[in-house]
Scaffold this motif. Structure first.
Motif, PDB file in Angstrom:
ATOM      1  N   VAL A 124      -9.955  -3.781  -4.753  1.00  0.00           N
ATOM      2  CA  VAL A 124      -9.162  -2.679  -5.301  1.00  0.00           C
ATOM      3  C   VAL A 124      -8.616  -3.055  -6.682  1.00  0.00           C
ATOM      4  O   VAL A 124      -8.526  -2.204  -7.567  1.00  0.00           O
ATOM      5  N   PHE A 125      -8.304  -4.326  -6.874  1.00  0.00           N
ATOM      6  CA  PHE A 125      -7.871  -4.786  -8.195  1.00  0.00           C
ATOM      7  C   PHE A 125      -8.987  -4.570  -9.219  1.00  0.00           C
ATOM      8  O   PHE A 125      -8.755  -4.040 -10.308  1.00  0.00           O
ATOM      9  N   SER A 175       1.729   1.612  -3.610  1.00  0.00           N
ATOM     10  CA  SER A 175       0.525   2.030  -4.326  1.00  0.00           C
ATOM     11  C   SER A 175       0.212   3.494  -4.068  1.00  0.00           C
ATOM     12  O   SER A 175      -0.237   4.209  -4.959  1.00  0.00           O
ATOM     13  N   TYR A 202      -6.044   3.723  -0.549  1.00  0.00           N
ATOM     14  CA  TYR A 202      -4.695   3.229  -0.259  1.00  0.00           C
ATOM     15  C   TYR A 202      -4.198   3.758   1.085  1.00  0.00           C
ATOM     16  O   TYR A 202      -3.546   3.036   1.837  1.00  0.00           O
ATOM     17  N   THR A 224      -2.425  -1.738 -10.581  1.00  0.00           N
ATOM     18  CA  THR A 224      -3.316  -2.884 -10.789  1.00  0.00           C
ATOM     19  C   THR A 224      -2.600  -4.185 -10.487  1.00  0.00           C
ATOM     20  O   THR A 224      -3.157  -5.071  -9.824  1.00  0.00           O
ATOM     21  N   PHE A 229       0.811  -1.209   0.000  1.00  0.00           N
ATOM     22  CA  PHE A 229       0.000   0.000   0.000  1.00  0.00           C
ATOM     23  C   PHE A 229       0.849   1.267   0.000  1.00  0.00           C
ATOM     24  O   PHE A 229       0.417   2.302  -0.530  1.00  0.00           O
ATOM     25  N   MET A 262      -2.135  -4.815  -6.729  1.00  0.00           N
ATOM     26  CA  MET A 262      -3.355  -5.281  -6.064  1.00  0.00           C
ATOM     27  C   MET A 262      -3.662  -6.734  -6.421  1.00  0.00           C
ATOM     28  O   MET A 262      -4.172  -7.480  -5.592  1.00  0.00           O
ATOM     29  N   SER A 294      -6.007   1.860   3.815  1.00  0.00           N
ATOM     30  CA  SER A 294      -5.509   0.482   3.867  1.00  0.00           C
ATOM     31  C   SER A 294      -4.090   0.410   4.406  1.00  0.00           C
ATOM     32  O   SER A 294      -3.751  -0.526   5.140  1.00  0.00           O
ATOM     33  N   HIS A 323      -5.787  -8.287  -3.202  1.00  0.00           N
ATOM     34  CA  HIS A 323      -6.811  -7.336  -2.777  1.00  0.00           C
ATOM     35  C   HIS A 323      -7.786  -7.184  -3.946  1.00  0.00           C
ATOM     36  O   HIS A 323      -7.623  -6.308  -4.794  1.00  0.00           O
ATOM     37  N   ASN A 335      -9.348  -0.944 -10.098  1.00  0.00           N
ATOM     38  CA  ASN A 335      -8.296  -0.418 -10.976  1.00  0.00           C
ATOM     39  C   ASN A 335      -8.326  -0.999 -12.386  1.00  0.00           C
ATOM     40  O   ASN A 335      -7.834  -0.362 -13.321  1.00  0.00           O
ATOM     41  N   CYS A 384      -8.801   6.514  -5.081  1.00  0.00           N
ATOM     42  CA  CYS A 384      -7.819   5.452  -4.814  1.00  0.00           C
ATOM     43  C   CYS A 384      -6.795   5.895  -3.776  1.00  0.00           C
ATOM     44  O   CYS A 384      -6.362   5.084  -2.948  1.00  0.00           O
TER      45      CYS A 384
END
Length: 139
Positions: free
Chosen positions: A70-71, A9, A128, A59, A6, A62, A131, A67, A74, A124
């Motif tokens: 979130v994948f 990300s 992130y 992407t 994270f 994730m 998370s 995850h 994205n 996002c």
């Protein structure tokens, strides 16, 4: 491990936010006639591939870290960036073409797309961030 995913990300998302703001400012300058179409498109086309790579990295991170929500969040944006990059007509300069940017309302659609991407990346960013904090607390 999860916190590192994270953090990466979050850094990637910050870069994508700055890139989206750059696209909006450059397209706004073209709309106000501060720059010409050729210089605007050459500036923006330099950043199309880094944007595509940045979104693909987010992407893939994730996907690798499993995850799924979130994948799946994205995936459409990454697919859209790839689709736009692949579907560039043969004679065009790139995704942004100076001969076509004023035709058929492309400038407005590019501006709307940049605004949507900015909103998406801001969403996002907060996902992130939340998370990452949750992962750091749990570790």
């Amino acid at each position: 491990m999860e916190a590192a995913v994270f953090i990466l990300s979050l850094i990637d998302c910050c870069a994508l936010i700055f890139l989206s703001v750059y696209f909006i400012i450059t397209l706004s300058d073209l709309e106000c006639d501060y720059i010409n179409a050729r210089s605007c498109c050459s500036k923006l086309n330099k950043w199309v591939v880094p944007e595509l790579v940045g979104q693909a990295i987010a992407t893939a991170l994730m996907l690798v870290s499993l995850h799924w929500f979130v994948f799946l969040l994205n995936l459409p944006v990454a697919a859209w960036n790839m689709y736009r990059f692949i579907r560039v007509p043969l004679g065009n300069m790139g995704v942004f073409d100076p001969t076509e940017i004023h035709n058929r309302g492309q400038l407005k659609s590019h501006m709307k797309e940049a605004m949507i991407k900015l909103g998406f990346h801001l969403l996002c960013f907060f996902i992130y961030l939340y998370s990452m904090i949750l992962a750091l607390i749990n570790d």
